[in-house]
Design an enzyme around this catalytic site. Structure first.
Site, PDB file in Angstrom:
ATOM      1  N   GLU A  80     -68.265 111.800 120.156  1.00 48.26           N
ATOM      2  CA  GLU A  80     -67.603 111.652 121.455  1.00 48.26           C
ATOM      3  C   GLU A  80     -67.332 110.169 121.700  1.00 48.26           C
ATOM      4  O   GLU A  80     -68.074 109.301 121.209  1.00 48.26           O
ATOM      5  CB  GLU A  80     -68.538 112.213 122.538  1.00 48.26           C
ATOM      6  CG  GLU A  80     -68.004 112.053 123.952  1.00 48.26           C
ATOM      7  CD  GLU A  80     -68.735 112.899 124.992  1.00 48.26           C
ATOM      8  OE1 GLU A  80     -69.708 113.598 124.628  1.00 48.26           O
ATOM      9  OE2 GLU A  80     -68.323 112.860 126.165  1.00 48.26           O
ATOM     10  N   ASN A 127     -67.945 115.442 127.783  1.00 50.16           N
ATOM     11  CA  ASN A 127     -67.494 115.143 129.145  1.00 50.16           C
ATOM     12  C   ASN A 127     -66.298 114.178 129.131  1.00 50.16           C
ATOM     13  O   ASN A 127     -65.448 114.225 130.021  1.00 50.16           O
ATOM     14  CB  ASN A 127     -68.642 114.520 129.944  1.00 50.16           C
ATOM     15  CG  ASN A 127     -69.811 115.480 130.087  1.00 50.16           C
ATOM     16  OD1 ASN A 127     -69.661 116.695 129.961  1.00 50.16           O
ATOM     17  ND2 ASN A 127     -70.994 114.947 130.353  1.00 50.16           N
ATOM     18  N   ASN A 187     -64.160 121.345 128.042  1.00 52.06           N
ATOM     19  CA  ASN A 187     -65.586 121.135 127.782  1.00 52.06           C
ATOM     20  C   ASN A 187     -66.396 121.406 129.049  1.00 52.06           C
ATOM     21  O   ASN A 187     -66.073 120.864 130.118  1.00 52.06           O
ATOM     22  CB  ASN A 187     -65.829 119.680 127.354  1.00 52.06           C
ATOM     23  CG  ASN A 187     -67.303 119.370 127.166  1.00 52.06           C
ATOM     24  OD1 ASN A 187     -67.920 119.851 126.220  1.00 52.06           O
ATOM     25  ND2 ASN A 187     -67.885 118.595 128.078  1.00 52.06           N
ATOM     26  N   GLU A 188     -67.394 122.249 128.939  1.00 52.71           N
ATOM     27  CA  GLU A 188     -68.374 122.486 130.026  1.00 52.71           C
ATOM     28  C   GLU A 188     -67.699 122.523 131.392  1.00 52.71           C
ATOM     29  O   GLU A 188     -68.117 121.813 132.324  1.00 52.71           O
ATOM     30  CB  GLU A 188     -69.470 121.426 129.984  1.00 52.71           C
ATOM     31  CG  GLU A 188     -70.295 121.492 128.721  1.00 52.71           C
ATOM     32  CD  GLU A 188     -71.507 120.558 128.705  1.00 52.71           C
ATOM     33  OE1 GLU A 188     -71.659 119.716 129.603  1.00 52.71           O
ATOM     34  OE2 GLU A 188     -72.305 120.687 127.754  1.00 52.71           O
ATOM     35  N   TYR A 190     -79.437 121.699 125.130  1.00 57.14           N
ATOM     36  CA  TYR A 190     -80.286 120.600 124.646  1.00 57.14           C
ATOM     37  C   TYR A 190     -81.722 120.927 125.011  1.00 57.14           C
ATOM     38  O   TYR A 190     -81.980 121.596 126.012  1.00 57.14           O
ATOM     39  CB  TYR A 190     -79.863 119.277 125.285  1.00 57.14           C
ATOM     40  CG  TYR A 190     -78.487 118.822 124.833  1.00 57.14           C
ATOM     41  CD1 TYR A 190     -78.335 118.152 123.628  1.00 57.14           C
ATOM     42  CD2 TYR A 190     -77.355 119.092 125.597  1.00 57.14           C
ATOM     43  CE1 TYR A 190     -77.079 117.741 123.199  1.00 57.14           C
ATOM     44  CE2 TYR A 190     -76.091 118.689 125.170  1.00 57.14           C
ATOM     45  CZ  TYR A 190     -75.963 118.013 123.969  1.00 57.14           C
ATOM     46  OH  TYR A 190     -74.715 117.610 123.537  1.00 57.14           O
ATOM     47  N   GLU A 231     -72.668 122.385 120.911  1.00 58.42           N
ATOM     48  CA  GLU A 231     -73.545 121.245 121.256  1.00 58.42           C
ATOM     49  C   GLU A 231     -74.974 121.749 121.226  1.00 58.42           C
ATOM     50  O   GLU A 231     -75.348 122.600 122.043  1.00 58.42           O
ATOM     51  CB  GLU A 231     -73.214 120.671 122.641  1.00 58.42           C
ATOM     52  CG  GLU A 231     -71.924 119.884 122.680  1.00 58.42           C
ATOM     53  CD  GLU A 231     -71.738 119.103 123.977  1.00 58.42           C
ATOM     54  OE1 GLU A 231     -72.731 118.608 124.541  1.00 58.42           O
ATOM     55  OE2 GLU A 231     -70.572 118.994 124.412  1.00 58.42           O
ATOM     56  N   GLN A 244     -75.284 114.489 118.703  1.00 60.95           N
ATOM     57  CA  GLN A 244     -74.008 114.136 118.101  1.00 60.95           C
ATOM     58  C   GLN A 244     -74.302 113.566 116.716  1.00 60.95           C
ATOM     59  O   GLN A 244     -75.361 113.867 116.174  1.00 60.95           O
ATOM     60  CB  GLN A 244     -73.272 113.177 119.020  1.00 60.95           C
ATOM     61  CG  GLN A 244     -72.980 113.808 120.395  1.00 60.95           C
ATOM     62  CD  GLN A 244     -72.011 113.005 121.255  1.00 60.95           C
ATOM     63  OE1 GLN A 244     -71.404 112.038 120.855  1.00 60.95           O
ATOM     64  NE2 GLN A 244     -71.883 113.431 122.524  1.00 60.95           N
TER      65      GLN A 244
END
Ligand code: AHR
Length: 491
Positions: free
Chosen positions: A26, A71, A171-172, A243, A291, A348
């Site tokens: 990212e 993000n 994304n999200e 996560y 992720e 990542q």
């Protein structure tokens, strides 16, 4: 402690999609600038890519790398990262309160992916932008037509299309932190229309719709249902993100978090199958766990980082042995669910919650979590077969029965080899493992260390793989260890 793993190579879970070993870069912190890209560095190639970092990435054999966020993508104008570098705008980056120089964009990133033998998994901005931008970017990347955006790419020096096959629809988008976050219905409609348009532009692509940002989101379940009911025919995968962390220092509980990942995967699969049935569809929606990782060490230090810096040291978790064991357990869980999880991205890749760390202007090193990921990617290609594990269990705060041994097995037909990946969660006891299969151990690799808090640094790699000699009747999994046991079948 004793354990047995029963393996029957006819008991197939699935052919493993190599993209389960994907990762993520990212525009965040020092992932790009000072990570993979650092013109002027001793090892930089003519385009500014660090060769020392690229070499270590190549060892991981990463099939897809998700880009440019995260993000970040929800406020990103992709055109800013194309064309002559000296004309690119420097912009406020609102997801991470930083400054984005746009020195690297899709033009450069797709070339770098080739350099590290990987492929781009591209995300489109469905936050501040939408379907129109997505179709333009797709034309820019993939089309050979005499039309505006394909011409723009040619003018920028890229005659041949980039041919990016895998695309994320935002994304999200359920996360309140996301720029222009959406309700389930708002996102479902937008994702559907964007998917429809993108597949008109290039029907050969595959699309990932956003699932929930994590399992504990208030709309988890409703979100997946609403999105899939609306988009079922136009998308190919639904995403999962999660996560894991150990802020209270309860190692036994932390080591069990792969059980939560397992139930998350099963819940999302069940929702997808319910919508399939409701629609009477022939098509199965599979999962992109795009992720996953351990993330918590850097939370406090990140609060102290001043805003509006270029490439500030954000999300720089330093991982220890227990994190490596958790990453091992999570990887095993993904493989045991490889009938549904076709794509997964360790989030990542460099500097930002990453297996690889660099010093800007200095060296590079492999974090503890590098090793379970690398070893799984190296030996875990082929067909996942069921590993029935008989072992003792323990109780911890979140779970009543946690097996001490977490394992999966992979059959590699060409080599006629079975690889067992196994974590011994016990902090004190080694485990004598009996593998119920006819064959010969050709290699046993162990990753462990004295203490669960041991870390790797640029000068001292405490946690790394070591070969041990074992035969089928005498396999010892040391306490707190990740293991690869390679068995040649039938010898
Ligand atoms: O990987 C770090 C961040 O975690 C990503 O930008 C976002 O998608 C997630 O919340």
């Amino acid at each position: 402690m004793k354990a047995t793993i029963h393996i029957n190579k006819d008991n197939v879970i699935s052919k493993i999609d190599d993209r389960i070993y994907g990762s993520f870069i990212e525009h965040l912190g020092r992932a790009v600038y000072g990570g993979i890209y650092e013109p002027g560095h001793d090892t930089a190639d003519k385009d500014g890519w660090r060769d020392d970092v690229a070499d270590i990435i190549k060892e991981l054999n990463v099939p897809v790398i998700r880009y440019p966020g995260g993000n970040f993508v929800s406020g990103y104008n992709w055109e800013d990262g194309t064309g002559p570098v000296e004309q690119r705008p420097q912009k406020l980056e609102l997801a991470w309160n930083s400054i984005e120089t746009n020195e690297v964009g899709i033009d450069e990133f797709q070339a770098w992916c080739k350099k590290v033998n990987s492929n781009v998994m591209m995300a489109v901005n469905l936050g501040t932008r939408g379907a129109d931008e997505a179709r333009q970017l797709l034309e820019y990347c993939n089309l050979d037509t005499p039309t505006y955006y394909a011409d723009m790419r040619r003018r920028n020096g890229f005659d041949k299309p980039f041919d990016i096959k895998l695309w994320c629809l935002g994304n999200e988008m359920d996360g309140p932190w996301q720029l222009c976050a959406k309700t389930p219905t708002e996102y479902a409609r937008l994702a559907h229309e964007t998917a429809k348009i993108m597949k008109l532009v290039d029907p050969s692509i595959e699309l990932v719709a956003c699932g929930s940002a994590h399992k504990n989101m208030p709309t988890f379940g409703i979100w997946e249902e609403t999105v899939l009911r609306e988009c079922y025919d136009d998308v190919d995968y639904i995403s999962l993100h999660n996560y894991y962390g150990n802020p209270t220092g309860d190692t036994r509980n932390f080591l069990a978090c792969s059980l939560e990942m397992d139930s998350f995967i099963k819940e999302v699969s069940a929702i997808a199958d319910r919508i399939k049935e409701e629609k009477g569809s022939e098509k199965t929606i599979n999962l992109s766990f795009d992720e996953w990782n351990v993330w918590f060490h850097s939370n406090e230090q990140d609060k102290k980082i001043a805003p509006w810096q270029i490439a500030p040291p954000l999300l720089e978790d330093i991982y220890n042995l227990e994190d490596a064991l958790v990453v091992g357990c999570l990887m095993i869980t993904l493989l045991n669910n490889s009938d549904r999880v076709k794509i997964a991205c360790l989030a990542q890749l460099v500097n930002v919650i990453a297996p690889i760390m660099t010093k800007t202007g200095g060296g590079v090193w492999k974090q503890t979590i590098y090793y379970p990921y690398m070893l799984a990617s190296k030996y875990g290609r082929g067909t996942a077969i069921k590993a029935d594990v008989e072992c003792d269990t323990y109780e911890c705060e979140s779970y009543k029965e946690v097996p001490y041994i977490e394992a999966c097995s992979i059959y590699n037909e060409e080599a006629n080899e079975i690889a067992i990946l196994a974590v011994n969660r016990s902090l004190d006891d080694s485990c004598s493992l009996d593998v119920d299969v006819a064959g010969k151990v050709i290699e046993h690799i162990v990753v462990t260390s004295e203490n669960v808090n041991d870390i790797n640094t640029i000068d001292d790699e405490k946690v790394h793989p070591v070969g041990v000699s074992s035969d089928l009747s005498d396999i010892i999994l040391p306490s707190k260890s990740f293991n690869v046991i390679r068995i040649r079948i039938g010898d």
